[in-house]
Design an enzyme around this catalytic site. Structure first.
Site, PDB file in Angstrom:
ATOM      1  N   LYS A  47       1.072  -1.447  -0.093  1.00 25.94           N
ATOM      2  CA  LYS A  47       0.006  -0.074  -0.322  1.00 25.94           C
ATOM      3  C   LYS A  47       0.881   1.390   0.138  1.00 25.94           C
ATOM      4  O   LYS A  47      -0.175   2.665  -0.425  1.00 25.94           O
ATOM      5  CB  LYS A  47      -0.471  -0.003   1.121  1.00 25.94           C
ATOM      6  CG  LYS A  47      -1.847  -1.084   1.805  1.00 25.94           C
ATOM      7  CD  LYS A  47      -2.889  -0.883   2.875  1.00 25.94           C
ATOM      8  CE  LYS A  47      -3.469  -2.409   3.549  1.00 25.94           C
ATOM      9  NZ  LYS A  47      -3.808  -2.831   4.293  1.00 25.94           N
ATOM     10  N   GLY A  48       2.476   0.627   0.034  1.00 25.89           N
ATOM     11  CA  GLY A  48       3.389   2.268   0.451  1.00 25.89           C
ATOM     12  C   GLY A  48       3.199   3.383  -0.662  1.00 25.89           C
ATOM     13  O   GLY A  48       3.250   4.243  -0.901  1.00 25.89           O
ATOM     14  N   ASP A 107      14.602  -0.920  -0.084  1.00 28.67           N
ATOM     15  CA  ASP A 107      15.282  -0.923   1.664  1.00 28.67           C
ATOM     16  C   ASP A 107      17.103  -1.969   1.173  1.00 28.67           C
ATOM     17  O   ASP A 107      17.438  -1.458   0.413  1.00 28.67           O
ATOM     18  CB  ASP A 107      14.969  -1.298   2.543  1.00 28.67           C
ATOM     19  CG  ASP A 107      15.958  -1.133   4.260  1.00 28.67           C
ATOM     20  OD1 ASP A 107      16.697  -1.024   3.873  1.00 28.67           O
ATOM     21  OD2 ASP A 107      15.053  -1.984   5.210  1.00 28.67           O
ATOM     22  N   PHE A 156      14.398   4.081   9.731  1.00 31.90           N
ATOM     23  CA  PHE A 156      12.852   2.865  10.020  1.00 31.90           C
ATOM     24  C   PHE A 156      11.743   4.907   9.900  1.00 31.90           C
ATOM     25  O   PHE A 156      11.838   5.367  10.796  1.00 31.90           O
ATOM     26  CB  PHE A 156      12.248   2.659  11.396  1.00 31.90           C
ATOM     27  CG  PHE A 156      11.173   1.977  10.329  1.00 31.90           C
ATOM     28  CD1 PHE A 156      10.766   0.973   9.529  1.00 31.90           C
ATOM     29  CD2 PHE A 156       9.759   2.184  10.887  1.00 31.90           C
ATOM     30  CE1 PHE A 156      10.260   0.318   8.939  1.00 31.90           C
ATOM     31  CE2 PHE A 156       8.505   2.277  10.409  1.00 31.90           C
ATOM     32  CZ  PHE A 156       8.614   0.432   9.035  1.00 31.90           C
ATOM     33  N   ARG A 169       0.941   6.520   7.330  1.00 31.62           N
ATOM     34  CA  ARG A 169       0.917   6.853   6.427  1.00 31.62           C
ATOM     35  C   ARG A 169      -0.130   8.041   5.752  1.00 31.62           C
ATOM     36  O   ARG A 169       0.413   8.548   4.446  1.00 31.62           O
ATOM     37  CB  ARG A 169      -0.027   5.612   5.510  1.00 31.62           C
ATOM     38  CG  ARG A 169       0.505   4.430   5.697  1.00 31.62           C
ATOM     39  CD  ARG A 169      -0.842   2.777   4.932  1.00 31.62           C
ATOM     40  NE  ARG A 169      -0.862   1.674   4.826  1.00 31.62           N
ATOM     41  CZ  ARG A 169       0.589   1.181   4.417  1.00 31.62           C
ATOM     42  NH1 ARG A 169       1.534   1.376   4.117  1.00 31.62           N
ATOM     43  NH2 ARG A 169       0.845  -0.216   4.611  1.00 31.62           N
TER      44      ARG A 169
END
Ligand code: IMP
Length: 183
Positions: A47-48, A107, A156, A169
């Site tokens: 969903k990012g 990442d 993070f 989000r």
């Protein structure tokens, strides 16, 4: 949501809303030029990448189609598992098409590497990647990310689509999550 609303849960803002907007416009122009005269399928990774896809696709001036995949990556923790699983596949057939994967963040690069190979194996003519954010580890991986928005330190982050346990989000900027939230 403005980051000031969760100021107690973040340590710093790394990329502001204004910086994202300016960089997305630059990326859109570069991608427009690269695919001029071609038909392009944008594949967003749920969903990012939702926010990035929404802004990037609207800033682009060539015709595009948009489709989505959902793959497993981090689960609910903050360390990559290396296990990739399709949770939702594309609706579109990529055979014979130019595909641009739209990613939120690279990442370890494991997710992206797997996805690029997967779409290539389905017969896409070309598979390239645009990622809004990249962490230092990503440089070690054998994945060609043609377009990068911002290089980040190894922390993070949340916001602009990125979550921790499905939270944050909707933040308009990208911020470092305070370790006290997950430790
Ligand atoms: P990779 O396979 O290690 O490159 O991880 C890629 C995916 O993990 C991204 O698409 C994100 O969904 C998630 N991810 C990686 N780093 C972060 C982070 O700092 N915050 C939130 N999600 C992250």
């Amino acid at each position: 949501m403005d980051v000031s609303k969760v100021a107690d849960q973040i340590t710093k803002v790394l990329v502001t809303e204004e910086q994202i907007k300016a960089r997305v416009a630059e990326l859109a122009a570069e991608i427009d030029a690269a695919y001029a005269g071609k038909e392009l399928l944008l594949v967003g990774v749920l969903k990012g990448a939702v926010m990035f896809m929404a802004d990037l696709s609207r800033a682009m001036q060539i015709p595009t189609q948009v489709d989505w995949m959902a793959v497993s990556s981090y689960g609910s923790g903050t360390v990559s598992s290396g296990v990739v699983r399709i949770l939702k596949d594309l609706d579109a057939d990529v055979l014979g098409r130019h595909v641009l994967i739209v990613e939120d963040i690279v990442d370890s690069g494991l997710t992206l590497s797997w996805l690029a190979h997967n779409l290539t194996n389905r017969g896409a003519v070309s598979v390239k990647v645009v990622a809004l954010l990249r962490k230092p580890e990503a440089a070690k991986v054998d994945v060609n990310v043609e377009w990068i928005g911002f290089d980040l330190p190894n922390e993070f982050v949340v916001g602009y689509g990125l979550d921790y346990n499905e939270n944050y989000r909707s933040l308009t900027s990208v911020a470092v999550l305070s370790p006290k939230v997950y430790s």
